[in-house]
Design an enzyme around this catalytic site. Structure first.
Site, mmCIF file in Angstrom:
data_model
loop_
_atom_site.group_PDB
_atom_site.id
_atom_site.type_symbol
_atom_site.label_atom_id
_atom_site.label_comp_id
_atom_site.label_asym_id
_atom_site.label_seq_id
_atom_site.Cartn_x
_atom_site.Cartn_y
_atom_site.Cartn_z
ATOM 1 N N CYS A 30 0.853 -1.183 0.000
ATOM 2 C CA CYS A 30 0.000 0.000 0.000
ATOM 3 C C CYS A 30 0.892 1.236 0.000
ATOM 4 O O CYS A 30 2.001 1.211 0.552
ATOM 5 C CB CYS A 30 -0.915 0.007 1.215
ATOM 6 S SG CYS A 30 -2.106 1.365 1.191
ATOM 7 N N SER A 128 -12.127 4.239 -1.216
ATOM 8 C CA SER A 128 -12.167 4.256 0.246
ATOM 9 C C SER A 128 -11.819 5.646 0.762
ATOM 10 O O SER A 128 -10.775 6.194 0.418
ATOM 11 C CB SER A 128 -11.190 3.224 0.816
ATOM 12 O OG SER A 128 -11.531 1.927 0.382
ATOM 13 N N CYS A 262 -25.538 -13.076 5.118
ATOM 14 C CA CYS A 262 -24.906 -14.346 4.767
ATOM 15 C C CYS A 262 -25.816 -15.211 3.895
ATOM 16 O O CYS A 262 -25.345 -15.976 3.047
ATOM 17 C CB CYS A 262 -24.530 -15.119 6.030
ATOM 18 S SG CYS A 262 -23.372 -14.236 7.106
ATOM 19 N N LEU A 268 -16.674 -14.878 -3.402
ATOM 20 C CA LEU A 268 -15.484 -15.653 -3.094
ATOM 21 C C LEU A 268 -14.294 -14.718 -3.203
ATOM 22 O O LEU A 268 -14.346 -13.710 -3.916
ATOM 23 C CB LEU A 268 -15.321 -16.821 -4.064
ATOM 24 C CG LEU A 268 -16.454 -17.862 -4.078
ATOM 25 C CD1 LEU A 268 -16.245 -18.846 -5.223
ATOM 26 C CD2 LEU A 268 -16.546 -18.592 -2.739
ATOM 27 N N ARG A 269 -13.202 -15.052 -2.513
ATOM 28 C CA ARG A 269 -12.040 -14.169 -2.490
ATOM 29 C C ARG A 269 -10.761 -14.955 -2.719
ATOM 30 O O ARG A 269 -10.608 -16.067 -2.201
ATOM 31 C CB ARG A 269 -11.965 -13.436 -1.143
ATOM 32 C CG ARG A 269 -13.105 -12.456 -0.932
ATOM 33 C CD ARG A 269 -13.160 -11.965 0.512
ATOM 34 N NE ARG A 269 -14.101 -10.868 0.645
ATOM 35 C CZ ARG A 269 -15.412 -11.020 0.801
ATOM 36 N NH1 ARG A 269 -15.934 -12.233 0.859
ATOM 37 N NH2 ARG A 269 -16.201 -9.957 0.914
ATOM 38 N N ASP A 606 -9.096 18.776 30.255
ATOM 39 C CA ASP A 606 -10.433 19.038 29.726
ATOM 40 C C ASP A 606 -11.249 17.754 29.587
ATOM 41 O O ASP A 606 -12.441 17.727 29.891
ATOM 42 C CB ASP A 606 -10.319 19.721 28.366
ATOM 43 C CG ASP A 606 -11.665 19.913 27.701
ATOM 44 O OD1 ASP A 606 -12.501 20.654 28.271
ATOM 45 O OD2 ASP A 606 -11.896 19.333 26.627
#
Length: 636
Positions: A30, A128, A262, A268-269, A606
């Site tokens: 990333c 995102s 579900c 699928l991944r 605070d």
């Protein structure tokens, strides 16, 4: 359709769910360094040789499409940093049977690559973005880039993508105050802002108090737009869609936790290293890469895939059970860990001396190389077990935020064992001298702002008092008069134009004594205002950057580095603050370090004053400084 071939039995599980949607992770890497994910220098990555090659990705994609998959989404890591991502999209586009090729991205590279991606055949985009506040964005990801993400969103709209989906994970204390701002984006833009319930991963001690449920988000939005209307959606959709009448775009809710979907799951991944995951929250994986590389036939691969799909459970275990599971997320980046939560990671999972690779007498800042993977897990453990409140997007806060939008926020926090404390662990900044507690309230006279001339304070017993407060008896180069007054005694700014540039650093400290009750609530993160340590760290960083606006005679100088760290001292029920500022310039940064310590201390006060007003801020002082014509200073 009545003559179409039946859907593949291999992609149909025992509950009749047909899996026509495949998500492929292209990389673990990333181009951001989110504090909740990894240390600033990055984490240990899978060797390139163990990742799927482009040929292997296309081979698997073609196999899944042949069996009935018609939608493929490319994910990461950050998929758009893979050099051949455009070529992968182009090759996928040539596979007969694919209806949709999509990508999920952080948006940093999107504006630059999107024209080529669209030409290659990219159909849909998810971007995102968890905040609309630039300063908060930079704090979270340790990088600039907010404006690049917004540029990518507008480029997608310009190229005709409709809708452009914006994914926002909503976390209490972090960004739930921006819900209405995100909805307002859909007024004039064809966006689908998708609010995602915060989900647990990899034993992160997920806390349901951090999760803002779909119902709560919906109620908040309806208070502003009571006319919000529900839109029809497909049976297999993961999102509940709504629209404000006359707005161009819409909003959706991904209710993975409060109302799971579900029963209609069709996904699928495949991970970047080639493992098949049939459930995002499942911990079972099957390596398709290994079977490809040993020469398994297409039929054998289909059998292996079918067996894995056949083992898919009816539904995931539920939010509380999931939070206890060992589950590798699809990417290394998951939501979300504040710096102060490293303390709670340590408190609940203290490493042994052997793990840290040191004896009692060795340096505690030198972890073993073999610990890198454990550190990666540690960054994902205890994710938001406590509240985190950061600069919000309300108008009254914009002025303060605007002053630091263009500055990189940098903070560091590292876990150490403290053998003298029953808390076991402390969270301390690196490369600074130990804090020596003296019980004195001192603002050192070597700062750049107005200060008392210590030579004028001498009297009976003054020498002993000086020793007790930790002052050096003699400081080389010290001035014998106040430099911020003119000959007539009026306030004046020092002219530093004739001074030479040099590297200058300053370290300061402050202590906030809270009392037993408030201290315990800070440790357990039970204060209604949020995460005390995280908010105080931000306040200290902001304070350092705004010093010249707060202290009248200070120069406005560029800061190369601001570090603010907070640790807990159970023996005194105190929060110990230590700050470090660096610059390359003509004047020092003592006041910046002291202002950072002071603002962080006041913020702790605070946030705790609702519990008790019996709070004492003490020991505000300079610990050391380097650079400048008066030489270095080190508190004895």
């Amino acid at each position: 359709m009545e003559h179409a071939a039946p859907f593949s039995a291999f992609l149909t599980d025992r509950f009749g769910r047909q899996h026509n949607y495949l998500r492929i992770s292209l990389t673990e890497k990333c181009n951001l360094r989110c504090q909740y994910c990894m240390p600033e220098e990055g984490v240990h990555l899978t060797p390139k040789s163990e990742l799927l090659t482009t040929h292997e990705i296309i081979t698997l994609a073609r196999l899944f499409v042949k069996e009935g998959v018609d939608k493929i989404r490319l994910t990461g890591g950050e998929p758009l940093i893979r050099p051949d991502v455009v070529d992968i999209v182009a090759q996928l586009y040539k596979i007969e049977g694919i209806k949709t090729i999509a990508v999920t991205t952080n948006g940093i590279n999107l504006a630059r690559l999107l024209p080529r991606l669209k030409e290659a055949g990219l159909d849909a985009i998810n971007i995102s973005l968890d905040t609309l506040v630039p300063a908060k964005f930079e704090f979270i990801v340790r990088r600039k880039g907010f404006h690049k993400v917004m540029e990518g969103i507008h480029k997608a709209i310009e190229l005709g993508y409709n809708p452009v989906k914006v994914n926002c994970v909503v976390m209490r204390g972090l960004n739930e105050d921006e819900l209405l701002d995100f909805v307002d984006l859909t007024k004039n833009l064809p966006l689908d802002v998708r609010f995602i319930e915060y989900m647990p991963f990899d034993g992160n001690k997920w806390n349901f108090k951090k999760m803002v449920s779909y119902k709560e988000m919906l109620d908040t939005i309806k208070q502003r737009w009571p006319e919000l209307e529900k839109l029809p959606c497909e049976a297999s959709s993961t999102a509940k869609a709504y629209k404000v009448p006359d707005f161009q775009g819409q909003v959706s809710f991904i209710t993975s936790m409060s109302e799971h979907f579900c029963g209609t799951c069709s996904r699928l991944r495949i991970t970047a290293d080639g493992n098949l995951k049939v459930c995002l929250f499942g911990n079972s994986e099957v390596s398709l890469r290994d079977h490809l590389r040993v020469g398994s036939s297409e039929d054998e691969l289909v059998e292996i895939i079918g067996a894995a799909v056949g083992r898919k459970k009816k539904q995931h275990a539920g939010m509380f059970n999931i939070s206890q599971m060992k589950n590798r997320p699809m990417i290394l980046i998951e939501k979300a860990l504040s710096p102060s939560l490293l303390l709670r990671v340590a408190l609940q999972n203290p490493p042994s001396s052997k793990q840290w690779g040191h004896s009692r007498h060795s340096h505690w800042l030198t972890p073993r190389v073999s610990l890198l993977k454990q550190m990666e897990k540690a960054f994902k453990k205890n994710v938001f077990t406590g509240q985190l409140a950061l600069p919000a997007s309300h108008p009254e806060q914009q002025q303060l935020v605007a002053g630091i939008q263009q500055a990189q926020l940098r903070g560091s926090c590292i876990v150490r064992r403290n053998l003298s404390s029953s808390l076991n662990m402390k969270c301390l900044r690196t490369e600074t001298p130990s804090i020596k507690h003296t019980g004195q309230i001192v603002v050192d006279s070597h700062s750049r702002g107005p200060a008392r001339n210590q030579s004028e304070e001498k009297g009976p017993g003054s020498e002993a008092n000086t020793r007790h407060s930790g002052f050096c008896a003699s400081v080389p180069g010290a001035s014998d008069h106040l430099t911020h007054t003119d000959q007539e005694g009026r306030a004046a700014m020092v002219d530093v134009g004739g001074k030479l540039d040099s590297k200058r650093t300053a370290v300061a400290t402050a202590v906030v004594r809270l009392g037993q009750k408030a201290f315990g609530m800070v440790v357990q993160n039970q204060l209604k205002k949020g995460d005390v340590l995280a908010v105080a760290q931000i306040a200290g960083i902001q304070g350092a950057k705004l010093t010249s606006q707060l202290i009248p005679l200070c120069h406005n100088i560029p800061l190369n580095l601001v570090e603010v760290s907070l640790s807990l001292d159970e023996s005194r029920y105190a929060v110990v603050i230590q700050t470090r500022c660096c610059t390359q310039g003509k004047t020092g940064v003592e006041m910046e370090a002291l202002t950072a310590a002071s603002l962080a201390a006041l913020t702790v006060y605070d946030m705790c004053k609702a519990v008790t007003h019996d709070i004492v801020i003490e020991e505000v002082k300079l610990l050391s400084k380097t650079g400048g014509q008066r030489g270095d200073f080190q508190r004895a």
